[in-house]
Design a protein around this motif. Sequence first.
Motif, PDB file in Angstrom:
ATOM      1  N   LYS A 109       6.918 -19.386   6.234  1.00 33.82           N
ATOM      2  CA  LYS A 109       5.537 -19.530   6.743  1.00 33.82           C
ATOM      3  C   LYS A 109       5.117 -18.348   7.619  1.00 33.82           C
ATOM      4  N   GLN A 110       5.885 -17.273   7.575  1.00 40.03           N
ATOM      5  CA  GLN A 110       5.554 -16.072   8.347  1.00 40.03           C
ATOM      6  C   GLN A 110       4.411 -15.323   7.664  1.00 40.03           C
ATOM      7  N   PRO A 111       3.367 -14.943   8.403  1.00 40.09           N
ATOM      8  CA  PRO A 111       2.275 -14.174   7.798  1.00 40.09           C
ATOM      9  C   PRO A 111       2.650 -12.704   7.625  1.00 40.09           C
ATOM     10  N   TYR A 112       2.194 -12.113   6.539  1.00 34.28           N
ATOM     11  CA  TYR A 112       2.397 -10.688   6.269  1.00 34.28           C
ATOM     12  C   TYR A 112       1.125 -10.129   5.646  1.00 34.28           C
ATOM     13  N   ALA A 113       1.115  -8.816   5.487  1.00 34.43           N
ATOM     14  CA  ALA A 113       0.050  -8.153   4.749  1.00 34.43           C
ATOM     15  C   ALA A 113       0.674  -7.513   3.512  1.00 34.43           C
ATOM     16  N   ILE A 114      -0.006  -7.610   2.391  1.00 34.55           N
ATOM     17  CA  ILE A 114       0.441  -6.911   1.184  1.00 34.55           C
ATOM     18  C   ILE A 114      -0.606  -5.862   0.836  1.00 34.55           C
ATOM     19  N   LYS A 115      -0.156  -4.623   0.759  1.00 31.50           N
ATOM     20  CA  LYS A 115      -1.031  -3.538   0.328  1.00 31.50           C
ATOM     21  C   LYS A 115      -0.752  -3.266  -1.138  1.00 31.50           C
ATOM     22  N   LEU A 116      -1.775  -3.473  -1.949  1.00 29.37           N
ATOM     23  CA  LEU A 116      -1.653  -3.258  -3.386  1.00 29.37           C
ATOM     24  C   LEU A 116      -2.294  -1.919  -3.708  1.00 29.37           C
ATOM     25  N   ILE A 117      -1.525  -1.011  -4.303  1.00 28.59           N
ATOM     26  CA  ILE A 117      -2.023   0.325  -4.615  1.00 28.59           C
ATOM     27  C   ILE A 117      -1.998   0.553  -6.115  1.00 28.59           C
ATOM     28  N   GLU A 118      -3.128   1.013  -6.641  1.00 28.70           N
ATOM     29  CA  GLU A 118      -3.221   1.356  -8.057  1.00 28.70           C
ATOM     30  C   GLU A 118      -2.555   2.703  -8.281  1.00 28.70           C
ATOM     31  N   THR A 119      -1.437   2.725  -9.014  1.00 34.36           N
ATOM     32  CA  THR A 119      -0.713   3.969  -9.252  1.00 34.36           C
ATOM     33  C   THR A 119      -1.016   4.565 -10.627  1.00 34.36           C
ATOM     34  N   LYS A 120      -1.881   3.921 -11.399  1.00 39.55           N
ATOM     35  CA  LYS A 120      -2.244   4.509 -12.695  1.00 39.55           C
ATOM     36  C   LYS A 120      -3.174   5.698 -12.501  1.00 39.55           C
ATOM     37  N   TYR A 121      -3.827   5.763 -11.311  1.00 42.52           N
ATOM     38  CA  TYR A 121      -4.628   6.925 -10.965  1.00 42.52           C
ATOM     39  C   TYR A 121      -3.749   7.916 -10.210  1.00 42.52           C
ATOM     40  N   ARG A 122      -3.900   9.199 -10.497  1.00 38.48           N
ATOM     41  CA  ARG A 122      -3.053  10.215  -9.858  1.00 38.48           C
ATOM     42  C   ARG A 122      -3.163  10.158  -8.341  1.00 38.48           C
ATOM     43  N   GLU A 123      -4.393  10.056  -7.824  1.00 38.61           N
ATOM     44  CA  GLU A 123      -4.583  10.039  -6.372  1.00 38.61           C
ATOM     45  C   GLU A 123      -3.903   8.835  -5.744  1.00 38.61           C
ATOM     46  N   GLY A 124      -4.051   7.674  -6.387  1.00 41.87           N
ATOM     47  CA  GLY A 124      -3.406   6.475  -5.869  1.00 41.87           C
ATOM     48  C   GLY A 124      -1.894   6.596  -5.878  1.00 41.87           C
ATOM     49  N   ARG A 125      -1.361   7.228  -6.919  1.00 44.79           N
ATOM     50  CA  ARG A 125       0.090   7.409  -7.013  1.00 44.79           C
ATOM     51  C   ARG A 125       0.599   8.326  -5.906  1.00 44.79           C
ATOM     52  N   GLU A 126      -0.155   9.392  -5.610  1.00 42.45           N
ATOM     53  CA  GLU A 126       0.262  10.322  -4.563  1.00 42.45           C
ATOM     54  C   GLU A 126       0.241   9.659  -3.189  1.00 42.45           C
ATOM     55  N   VAL A 127      -0.818   8.882  -2.934  1.00 35.88           N
ATOM     56  CA  VAL A 127      -0.908   8.172  -1.657  1.00 35.88           C
ATOM     57  C   VAL A 127       0.245   7.185  -1.523  1.00 35.88           C
ATOM     58  N   CYS A 128       0.533   6.460  -2.592  1.00 31.94           N
ATOM     59  CA  CYS A 128       1.604   5.462  -2.573  1.00 31.94           C
ATOM     60  C   CYS A 128       2.948   6.118  -2.282  1.00 31.94           C
ATOM     61  N   GLU A 129       3.236   7.223  -2.966  1.00 31.19           N
ATOM     62  CA  GLU A 129       4.515   7.898  -2.772  1.00 31.19           C
ATOM     63  C   GLU A 129       4.645   8.417  -1.346  1.00 31.19           C
ATOM     64  N   SER A 130       3.547   8.983  -0.811  1.00 29.99           N
ATOM     65  CA  SER A 130       3.580   9.488   0.560  1.00 29.99           C
ATOM     66  C   SER A 130       3.862   8.367   1.546  1.00 29.99           C
ATOM     67  N   GLU A 131       3.150   7.254   1.366  1.00 32.55           N
ATOM     68  CA  GLU A 131       3.283   6.151   2.318  1.00 32.55           C
ATOM     69  C   GLU A 131       4.665   5.521   2.241  1.00 32.55           C
ATOM     70  N   LEU A 132       5.165   5.320   1.020  1.00 35.09           N
ATOM     71  CA  LEU A 132       6.483   4.722   0.867  1.00 35.09           C
ATOM     72  C   LEU A 132       7.582   5.619   1.432  1.00 35.09           C
ATOM     73  N   CYS A 133       7.454   6.922   1.214  1.00 40.98           N
ATOM     74  CA  CYS A 133       8.465   7.847   1.716  1.00 40.98           C
ATOM     75  C   CYS A 133       8.587   7.764   3.234  1.00 40.98           C
ATOM     76  N   VAL A 134       7.468   7.530   3.900  1.00 40.73           N
ATOM     77  CA  VAL A 134       7.490   7.430   5.358  1.00 40.73           C
ATOM     78  C   VAL A 134       7.963   6.056   5.804  1.00 40.73           C
ATOM     79  N   LEU A 135       7.351   5.006   5.275  1.00 43.33           N
ATOM     80  CA  LEU A 135       7.634   3.661   5.767  1.00 43.33           C
ATOM     81  C   LEU A 135       9.067   3.228   5.505  1.00 43.33           C
ATOM     82  N   ARG A 136       9.704   3.767   4.479  1.00 40.59           N
ATOM     83  CA  ARG A 136      11.098   3.423   4.219  1.00 40.59           C
ATOM     84  C   ARG A 136      12.043   4.008   5.264  1.00 40.59           C
ATOM     85  N   ARG A 137      11.554   4.992   6.003  1.00 39.85           N
ATOM     86  CA  ARG A 137      12.410   5.684   6.961  1.00 39.85           C
ATOM     87  C   ARG A 137      12.250   5.184   8.394  1.00 39.85           C
ATOM     88  N   VAL A 138      11.118   4.611   8.721  1.00 41.85           N
ATOM     89  CA  VAL A 138      10.811   4.387  10.134  1.00 41.85           C
ATOM     90  C   VAL A 138      11.110   2.959  10.578  1.00 41.85           C
TER      91      VAL A 138
END
Length: 412
Positions: A109-138
């Motif tokens: 029952k813990q609340p969370y946020a889910i960010k859904l990113i469209e990766t079929k678009y090049r820009e969306g894929r780049e943003v997703c990769e950048s964000e994941l690369c950071v958030l996985r480390r911190v």
Amino acid sequence: MGCGTSKVLPEPPKDVHLDLVKKVEPYTGYKTDIYKHFIKGDGDGIKSAIPSPPCHVNPHTEQPEPRKNRVAKYRAKFDPRVTAKYDIKALIGRGSFSRVVRVEHKATKQPYAIKLIETKYREGREVCESELCVLRRVRHTNIIQLIEVFETQERVYMVMELATGGELFDRIIAKGSFTERDATRVLQMVLDGVKYLHTLGITHRDLKPENLLYYHPGMDSKIMITDFGLASARKKGDDCLMKTTCGTPEYIAPEILVRKPYTNSVDMWALGVISYILLSGTMPFEDDNRTRLYRQILKGKYSYSGEPWPSVSNLAKDFIDHLLTVDPNDRMTALQALKHPWVVTMAASSSMKNLHRSISQNLLKRASSRCQSTKSAQSTRSSRSTKSNKSRRVRERELRELNLRYQQHYNG
């Protein structure tokens, strides 16, 4: 408080060396994309740095879809692996290639946020990769935490901590009292997070007030840094210089505008802009014309005129001055900013001057102005569409000329 222009997206970093995410659910292979009609790109995704009050809705226009129906629609179109673990509650944000949805873990029952990113678009894929690369480390108390990731062929679902306390300026307006001591408490938390990021070789590159959220509504809530879509992550010892032009116009550092290689000091410039807004409710650099805005930034000229600046201490102004320095070599680092006398003394001894009235009035005045501008822009959008390409070329030419003009000024 942006100019209503698109961000320039960075190249995805390729040198991440630490993965702290507990779990990543990979793509398992669908023959057809059953979600292909879900999220589409819807403009530039720029949000106002100052919250805008709701504009009045014309009763004769089409009314928005009932919230219950919208939630049901999103729930039905989410990946089954996600809905097996989480109940989809409400849409809470949107960007060019993403949606953020509030969810609840079915078991805890813990609340969370889910960010859904469209990766079929090049820009969306780049943003997703950048964000994941950071958030996985911190892992830091003042940085939003990534819990787990689900991947499909055309989109990624990032499960993250949910910050329910609202944006920084929403809290200031609602609070009724705001002093320099309150400002230093906010900045201490942000600076702690930024110092941690810089130690890891991570530059946020899009620090602004709407990316600073309170974790919960309580008075003792911490501030959390969010939105790492433009962040750059470097391995320790690598060349720390970056070259990609990106950010939100009013917060972009001068060295980015003149297209020079830059360092994480661009985050400190942005914190100078945030500090200025935090103490006044106004922007240090602001103009509807992009060229004139960039000219102000490149000159690094701003003033402390108008309310509430006469009531603000000289130490606070000195703090801002050491961040809004055109030469990045003269700009304070996060560690130096944490040790600045204003931050240290104000954290220990309160300044009793209540700046709330002037700050909130300036914030609301700016928000109201943006609301009117948005309605005006919507009514004239069709008439401007045929001129848009020409206007873009003109702006690009003006920016090139401006960069050349101020190269000598900057280097001097």
